[in-house]
Design a protein around this motif. Structure first.
Motif, PDB file in Angstrom:
ATOM      1  N   ALA A   1      -6.980 -59.539 -34.783  1.00 58.00           N
ATOM      2  CA  ALA A   1      -7.908 -58.689 -34.030  1.00 58.00           C
ATOM      3  C   ALA A   1      -7.674 -57.212 -34.338  1.00 58.00           C
ATOM      4  O   ALA A   1      -8.630 -56.432 -34.479  1.00 58.00           O
ATOM      5  CB  ALA A   1      -7.745 -58.945 -32.530  1.00 58.00           C
ATOM      6  N   ARG A   2      -6.411 -56.824 -34.475  1.00 59.17           N
ATOM      7  CA  ARG A   2      -6.100 -55.424 -34.800  1.00 59.17           C
ATOM      8  C   ARG A   2      -6.547 -55.087 -36.216  1.00 59.17           C
ATOM      9  O   ARG A   2      -7.010 -53.973 -36.489  1.00 59.17           O
ATOM     10  CB  ARG A   2      -4.605 -55.153 -34.646  1.00 59.17           C
ATOM     11  N   GLU A   3      -6.390 -56.033 -37.131  1.00 62.14           N
ATOM     12  CA  GLU A   3      -6.840 -55.814 -38.509  1.00 62.14           C
ATOM     13  C   GLU A   3      -8.337 -55.512 -38.536  1.00 62.14           C
ATOM     14  O   GLU A   3      -8.784 -54.581 -39.215  1.00 62.14           O
ATOM     15  CB  GLU A   3      -6.586 -57.062 -39.353  1.00 62.14           C
ATOM     16  N   ILE A   4      -9.111 -56.303 -37.812  1.00 66.15           N
ATOM     17  CA  ILE A   4     -10.568 -56.161 -37.822  1.00 66.15           C
ATOM     18  C   ILE A   4     -10.988 -54.847 -37.182  1.00 66.15           C
ATOM     19  O   ILE A   4     -11.871 -54.138 -37.689  1.00 66.15           O
ATOM     20  CB  ILE A   4     -11.230 -57.362 -37.116  1.00 66.15           C
ATOM     21  N   VAL A   5     -10.345 -54.495 -36.068  1.00 68.37           N
ATOM     22  CA  VAL A   5     -10.671 -53.234 -35.391  1.00 68.37           C
ATOM     23  C   VAL A   5     -10.434 -52.054 -36.326  1.00 68.37           C
ATOM     24  O   VAL A   5     -11.292 -51.161 -36.460  1.00 68.37           O
ATOM     25  CB  VAL A   5      -9.839 -53.076 -34.100  1.00 68.37           C
ATOM     26  N   PHE A   6      -9.286 -52.033 -37.003  1.00 70.79           N
ATOM     27  CA  PHE A   6      -8.980 -50.904 -37.872  1.00 70.79           C
ATOM     28  C   PHE A   6      -9.861 -50.916 -39.121  1.00 70.79           C
ATOM     29  O   PHE A   6     -10.255 -49.859 -39.627  1.00 70.79           O
ATOM     30  CB  PHE A   6      -7.507 -50.905 -38.260  1.00 70.79           C
ATOM     31  N   LYS A   7     -10.206 -52.109 -39.613  1.00 78.36           N
ATOM     32  CA  LYS A   7     -11.135 -52.203 -40.745  1.00 78.36           C
ATOM     33  C   LYS A   7     -12.480 -51.599 -40.379  1.00 78.36           C
ATOM     34  O   LYS A   7     -13.067 -50.826 -41.149  1.00 78.36           O
ATOM     35  CB  LYS A   7     -11.290 -53.670 -41.175  1.00 78.36           C
ATOM     36  N   ASP A   8     -12.994 -51.950 -39.196  1.00 78.65           N
ATOM     37  CA  ASP A   8     -14.279 -51.419 -38.754  1.00 78.65           C
ATOM     38  C   ASP A   8     -14.212 -49.898 -38.592  1.00 78.65           C
ATOM     39  O   ASP A   8     -15.171 -49.178 -38.925  1.00 78.65           O
ATOM     40  CB  ASP A   8     -14.704 -52.069 -37.437  1.00 78.65           C
ATOM     41  N   TYR A   9     -13.082 -49.432 -38.095  1.00 82.18           N
ATOM     42  CA  TYR A   9     -12.879 -47.982 -37.946  1.00 82.18           C
ATOM     43  C   TYR A   9     -12.941 -47.287 -39.310  1.00 82.18           C
ATOM     44  O   TYR A   9     -13.670 -46.311 -39.509  1.00 82.18           O
ATOM     45  CB  TYR A   9     -11.525 -47.743 -37.268  1.00 82.18           C
ATOM     46  N   LEU A  10     -12.199 -47.819 -40.269  1.00 79.97           N
ATOM     47  CA  LEU A  10     -12.169 -47.230 -41.611  1.00 79.97           C
ATOM     48  C   LEU A  10     -13.552 -47.247 -42.248  1.00 79.97           C
ATOM     49  O   LEU A  10     -13.963 -46.285 -42.906  1.00 79.97           O
ATOM     50  CB  LEU A  10     -11.184 -47.985 -42.499  1.00 79.97           C
ATOM     51  N   LYS A  11     -14.258 -48.341 -42.069  1.00 76.94           N
ATOM     52  CA  LYS A  11     -15.580 -48.486 -42.690  1.00 76.94           C
ATOM     53  C   LYS A  11     -16.550 -47.439 -42.156  1.00 76.94           C
ATOM     54  O   LYS A  11     -17.398 -46.922 -42.906  1.00 76.94           O
ATOM     55  CB  LYS A  11     -16.115 -49.894 -42.430  1.00 76.94           C
ATOM     56  N   THR A  12     -16.420 -47.104 -40.893  1.00 76.17           N
ATOM     57  CA  THR A  12     -17.322 -46.110 -40.295  1.00 76.17           C
ATOM     58  C   THR A  12     -16.919 -44.690 -40.659  1.00 76.17           C
ATOM     59  O   THR A  12     -17.755 -43.883 -41.073  1.00 76.17           O
ATOM     60  CB  THR A  12     -17.356 -46.264 -38.764  1.00 76.17           C
ATOM     61  N   VAL A  13     -15.633 -44.364 -40.519  1.00 74.73           N
ATOM     62  CA  VAL A  13     -15.222 -42.965 -40.709  1.00 74.73           C
ATOM     63  C   VAL A  13     -15.130 -42.586 -42.189  1.00 74.73           C
ATOM     64  O   VAL A  13     -15.289 -41.425 -42.558  1.00 74.73           O
ATOM     65  CB  VAL A  13     -13.887 -42.671 -39.995  1.00 74.73           C
ATOM     66  N   GLY A  14     -14.819 -43.557 -43.059  1.00 76.31           N
ATOM     67  CA  GLY A  14     -14.806 -43.293 -44.492  1.00 76.31           C
ATOM     68  C   GLY A  14     -13.568 -42.605 -45.026  1.00 76.31           C
ATOM     69  O   GLY A  14     -13.578 -42.110 -46.158  1.00 76.31           O
ATOM     70  N   PHE A  15     -12.499 -42.568 -44.247  1.00 77.25           N
ATOM     71  CA  PHE A  15     -11.267 -41.947 -44.730  1.00 77.25           C
ATOM     72  C   PHE A  15     -10.058 -42.567 -44.042  1.00 77.25           C
ATOM     73  O   PHE A  15     -10.174 -43.220 -43.004  1.00 77.25           O
ATOM     74  CB  PHE A  15     -11.278 -40.434 -44.470  1.00 77.25           C
ATOM     75  N   ASN A  16      -8.885 -42.345 -44.628  1.00 74.68           N
ATOM     76  CA  ASN A  16      -7.621 -42.755 -44.022  1.00 74.68           C
ATOM     77  C   ASN A  16      -6.649 -41.590 -44.116  1.00 74.68           C
ATOM     78  O   ASN A  16      -6.500 -40.985 -45.184  1.00 74.68           O
ATOM     79  CB  ASN A  16      -7.036 -43.981 -44.726  1.00 74.68           C
ATOM     80  N   ALA A  17      -5.995 -41.273 -43.019  1.00 79.70           N
ATOM     81  CA  ALA A  17      -5.100 -40.112 -42.969  1.00 79.70           C
ATOM     82  C   ALA A  17      -3.643 -40.492 -42.768  1.00 79.70           C
ATOM     83  O   ALA A  17      -2.788 -39.610 -42.706  1.00 79.70           O
ATOM     84  CB  ALA A  17      -5.536 -39.170 -41.845  1.00 79.70           C
ATOM     85  N   GLU A  18      -3.356 -41.796 -42.640  1.00 81.72           N
ATOM     86  CA  GLU A  18      -1.973 -42.240 -42.446  1.00 81.72           C
ATOM     87  C   GLU A  18      -1.602 -43.205 -43.563  1.00 81.72           C
ATOM     88  O   GLU A  18      -2.101 -44.327 -43.603  1.00 81.72           O
ATOM     89  CB  GLU A  18      -1.812 -42.923 -41.085  1.00 81.72           C
TER      90      GLU A  18
END
Length: 412
Positions: free
Chosen positions: A127-144
């Motif tokens: 569930a955490r994997e999917i939530v963070f995947k959806d977050y990344l897909k929307t924002v388009g960047f990773n900072a960590e």
């Protein structure tokens, strides 16, 4: 063979980096977060907590879109700028205890992660994997970045040492007295030497960031499906990583605190412990174990040492040798009834960076009934467990370094 690539990082300007850089959102207390959000308009926390300006808690897709908006505003305002050519980045940390960490920020391959060339030692929660995947897909960047470790290598060390003779692109000290420095590696010969050296490295190990790497894999699968012209070289086929040599990695333990004795009296609990452990009452003198399979315990105002009776415990796998697993299989599960180490609210984890007296104070406050201390896992244990395809219990390791968010940003 591992594939490591340079990339065009989005970075704060030199005059703003000390104001932008932040720890991970969860590591701040509410008061700390609010202070930074109130008085520092450049903090990266404004991007990851976009509802603050509206004095409203926002979640899900609405939050993701606002995160993207705040990020674009930072770029529009010139707080962030993107490098014009792909680079590797040397990131150095000197912490308040004078420990020094040197690593390279780079793009690591999702394919290497999928093929177990980049190995993990912890389970992830779907569930955490999917939530963070959806977050990344929307924002388009990773900072960590994901923290990866590799065997010490003289070529990489020489390149880092030579580059650090030059003036750093960034140098700032935080209020926690950690000093952070960043250099750009933009010369083709250095870039090629680093890439070729890692290409000869058989395996990398995830030290920290298992959910970030697994979410990056899911993101790649989604975007690959959406892209009919997929080539395998798109930015979503990689994830930002911080690569550090094994000798510079620092592993601390997580001590355990438990709220109750599972219905047992103190005496009943000690009698059950006696089956698996040789117990010595140390009184009020703090006791810190120094050997594997030895634990400290704080209960009812007194410290105890617990030494495993090895004749009663079978070491069949590399995981069995891990003290966090041993504590779980001999005490937490069979005696205290804790079967779900991630979700049982009766157990709490305390970083071993905080000394055993801190564990004592938590129990003395009556918030917890008993506390257990142990020694840290080793890099050898971590690698062996990963090589064997096994996974550690949650919160088996607290690993340093922890680099700041917002210093280098990877766009998809």
């Amino acid at each position: 063979m591992t594939k490591i690539l340079p990339f065009k990082a989005v970075r704060p300007t030199r005059d703003k980096v000390s104001l932008v850089a932040s720890r991970s959102y969860q590591s701040y207390t509410q008061a700390e977060r609010e202070a930074r959000l109130d008085y520092n308009p450049f903090s990266f926390l404004h991007i990851v907590n976009p509802g603050y300006k509206y004095d409203k808690e926002i979640s899900g897709e609405a939050r993701y879109n606002l995160v993207k908006n705040r990020y674009l505003e930072f770029k529009e305002d010139g707080i962030f700028k993107q490098d014009t050519k792909p680079c590797f980045y040397i990131y150095k940390i000197v912490d308040r205890d004078h420990q020094v960490f040197n690593g390279i920020v780079a793009a690591a391959s999702v394919e290497d992660y999928t093929n177990n060339i980049i190995k993990k030692h912890e389970d992830t929660i779907a569930a955490r994997e999917i939530v963070f995947k959806d977050y990344l897909k929307t924002v388009g960047f990773n900072a960590e970045p994901v923290l990866l470790t590799y065997p010490d290598n003289s070529t990489i060390k020489t390149i880092i040492n030579e580059k650090q003779k030059e003036r750093a692109e960034f140098e700032f000290t935080t209020t926690y007295r950690d000093t952070h420095l960043l250099w750009l590696i933009d010369k083709e010969e250095d870039i090629n030497a680093i890439a070729e050296t890692f290409n000869k490295t058989k395996t990398l190990y995830i030290a920290d960031g298992h959910h970030r790497s697994s979410s990056s894999k899911l993101l790649c699968e989604d975007l690959k499906t959406d892209n009919k012209a997929h080539t395998g070289e798109e930015s979503y086929n990689f994830f930002m990583s911080y690569l550090i040599s094994e000798s510079e990695l620092r592993i601390h333990e997580f001590n355990r605190l438990v709220k109750d004795l599972n219905g047992l009296t103190k005496e009943e609990f000690l009698i059950q412990l006696d089956t698996m452990y040789r117990i010595e009452n140390r009184g009020i003198t703090p006791y810190q174990p120094s050997k594997a399979h030895h634990f400290s315990m704080y209960l009812d105002g007194e410290f105890y040492s617990l030494y495993l009776r090895k004749t009663n415990y079978q070491f069949n796998t590399s995981l069995d040798q891990l003290d966090a697993q041993l504590l779980f299989k001999t005490i937490l599960e069979p005696i205290l009834g804790i079967t779900d180490l991630r979700n049982d609210d009766r157990i709490h984890y305390l970083s071993g960076k905080k000394d055993i007296v801190n564990l004592k104070s938590k129990v003395d406050s009556k918030a917890y009934t008993v506390g257990f201390g142990m020694i840290p896992a080793t890099i050898t244990q971590m690698k062996q467990i990963a090589d064997d395809g096994l996974t550690m219990p949650p919160k088996s390791t607290y690993i340093e370094p922890k680099i700041r968010s917002g210093v280098t940003i990877y766009e998809f």
